[in-house]
Design a protein around this motif. Structure first.
Motif, PDB file in Angstrom:
ATOM      1  N   LEU A 122       0.824  -1.214   0.000  1.00  0.00           N
ATOM      2  CA  LEU A 122       0.000   0.000   0.000  1.00  0.00           C
ATOM      3  C   LEU A 122       0.857   1.263   0.000  1.00  0.00           C
ATOM      4  O   LEU A 122       0.450   2.279  -0.558  1.00  0.00           O
ATOM      5  CB  LEU A 122      -0.938   0.021   1.206  1.00  0.00           C
ATOM      6  CG  LEU A 122      -2.142  -0.908   1.130  1.00  0.00           C
ATOM      7  CD1 LEU A 122      -2.949  -0.815   2.421  1.00  0.00           C
ATOM      8  CD2 LEU A 122      -3.011  -0.608  -0.070  1.00  0.00           C
ATOM      9  N   THR A 123       2.027   1.207   0.616  1.00  0.00           N
ATOM     10  CA  THR A 123       2.876   2.400   0.653  1.00  0.00           C
ATOM     11  C   THR A 123       3.800   2.482  -0.554  1.00  0.00           C
ATOM     12  O   THR A 123       3.936   3.536  -1.151  1.00  0.00           O
ATOM     13  CB  THR A 123       3.705   2.459   1.949  1.00  0.00           C
ATOM     14  OG1 THR A 123       4.481   1.271   2.066  1.00  0.00           O
ATOM     15  CG2 THR A 123       2.813   2.608   3.162  1.00  0.00           C
ATOM     16  N   LEU A 173       1.655   2.548  -4.222  1.00  0.00           N
ATOM     17  CA  LEU A 173       0.455   3.381  -4.267  1.00  0.00           C
ATOM     18  C   LEU A 173       0.268   4.044  -5.632  1.00  0.00           C
ATOM     19  O   LEU A 173      -0.831   4.012  -6.198  1.00  0.00           O
ATOM     20  CB  LEU A 173       0.487   4.431  -3.157  1.00  0.00           C
ATOM     21  CG  LEU A 173      -0.741   5.326  -3.065  1.00  0.00           C
ATOM     22  CD1 LEU A 173      -1.994   4.500  -2.798  1.00  0.00           C
ATOM     23  CD2 LEU A 173      -0.554   6.371  -1.986  1.00  0.00           C
ATOM     24  N   ASN A 221      -2.767   3.233  -8.194  1.00  0.00           N
ATOM     25  CA  ASN A 221      -3.679   4.290  -8.656  1.00  0.00           C
ATOM     26  C   ASN A 221      -3.784   4.286 -10.177  1.00  0.00           C
ATOM     27  O   ASN A 221      -4.876   4.422 -10.734  1.00  0.00           O
ATOM     28  CB  ASN A 221      -3.238   5.654  -8.138  1.00  0.00           C
ATOM     29  CG  ASN A 221      -3.695   5.923  -6.731  1.00  0.00           C
ATOM     30  OD1 ASN A 221      -4.839   5.703  -6.392  1.00  0.00           O
ATOM     31  ND2 ASN A 221      -2.784   6.386  -5.894  1.00  0.00           N
ATOM     32  N   ARG A 254      -9.751   4.104  -4.049  1.00  0.00           N
ATOM     33  CA  ARG A 254      -9.155   3.648  -2.789  1.00  0.00           C
ATOM     34  C   ARG A 254      -9.443   2.173  -2.532  1.00  0.00           C
ATOM     35  O   ARG A 254      -8.567   1.427  -2.090  1.00  0.00           O
ATOM     36  CB  ARG A 254      -9.678   4.482  -1.621  1.00  0.00           C
ATOM     37  CG  ARG A 254      -8.584   5.296  -0.981  1.00  0.00           C
ATOM     38  CD  ARG A 254      -9.017   5.953   0.290  1.00  0.00           C
ATOM     39  NE  ARG A 254      -9.932   7.048  -0.028  1.00  0.00           N
ATOM     40  CZ  ARG A 254     -10.573   7.755   0.845  1.00  0.00           C
ATOM     41  NH1 ARG A 254     -10.432   7.509   2.114  1.00  0.00           N
ATOM     42  NH2 ARG A 254     -11.371   8.723   0.475  1.00  0.00           N
ATOM     43  N   VAL A 287      -7.256   0.100  -4.872  1.00  0.00           N
ATOM     44  CA  VAL A 287      -5.866   0.058  -4.409  1.00  0.00           C
ATOM     45  C   VAL A 287      -5.714  -1.008  -3.332  1.00  0.00           C
ATOM     46  O   VAL A 287      -4.790  -1.829  -3.377  1.00  0.00           O
ATOM     47  CB  VAL A 287      -5.424   1.454  -3.897  1.00  0.00           C
ATOM     48  CG1 VAL A 287      -4.155   1.370  -3.085  1.00  0.00           C
ATOM     49  CG2 VAL A 287      -5.269   2.417  -5.071  1.00  0.00           C
TER      50      VAL A 287
END
Length: 166
Positions: free
Chosen positions: A27-28, A31, A35, A95, A98
């Motif tokens: 997720l980090t 990202l 997206n 979101r 993702v």
């Protein structure tokens, strides 16, 4: 071999904590890619990606996204492994997508790891019954409030440091 590369080979030997840390790591670190993938999936309704030893096909049908997966070198896909409803505003949809992408990649690594020193059993495809983005995961299917409290108590900073250093 970096810690991340080692996790890509563990497959069914990945512990719960390692899978959750991998999810947070994705997720980090991914990202921006996720997206872009969300936009591409929204426009084309289908998206193909690879991770570890698996090939993923994401399909968007109306407000529902699902993924199918197969091990590299095989013909048959595990169809519609997980589905998520994406109702809501477009920013919420992105979101959710993702988080869905990160969850999917962790499950693919868990089932179809890269070749490593740990033998892997040939078994059916396994998924986590409640995805990490659902607070019920943190309460074993119980209350979302209890899940939120349990989620806030998790300390995985040691694993995240190891992954970030990879």
């Amino acid at each position: 071999m970096s810690f991340y590369e080692e996790l890509l080979t563990l497959g069914q030997h990945l512990h719960d904590r390692e899978r959750l840390a991998l999810y947070k790591f994705f997720l980090t670190t991914k990202l921006k890619l996720y997206n872009l993938d969300a936009i591409e999936l929204t426009e084309s309704q289908i998206l193909k990606r690879n991770i570890a030893n698996g090939e993923i096909i994401y399909a968007l049908n109306g407000d529902t996204v699902s993924y199918s997966v197969r091990k590299n070198g095989t013909l048959a896909y595990q169809e519609n492994v997980r589905e998520v409803n994406l109702r809501g505003l477009s920013s919420f949809r992105v979101r959710k997508l993702v988080k869905f992408f990160a969850q999917t990649e962790v499950e693919v690594i868990w089932n179809y790891p890269l070749q490593g020193r740990n033998p892997q059993d040939e078994a059916s495809y396994c998924i986590i019954s409640y995805p990490y983005f659902d607070l019920r995961y943190f309460s074993n299917g119980g209350s979302r409030i209890v899940g939120l409290i349990n989620k806030l108590r998790i300390n995985d900073s040691d694993l995240m440091k190891k992954l970030s250093a990879s």
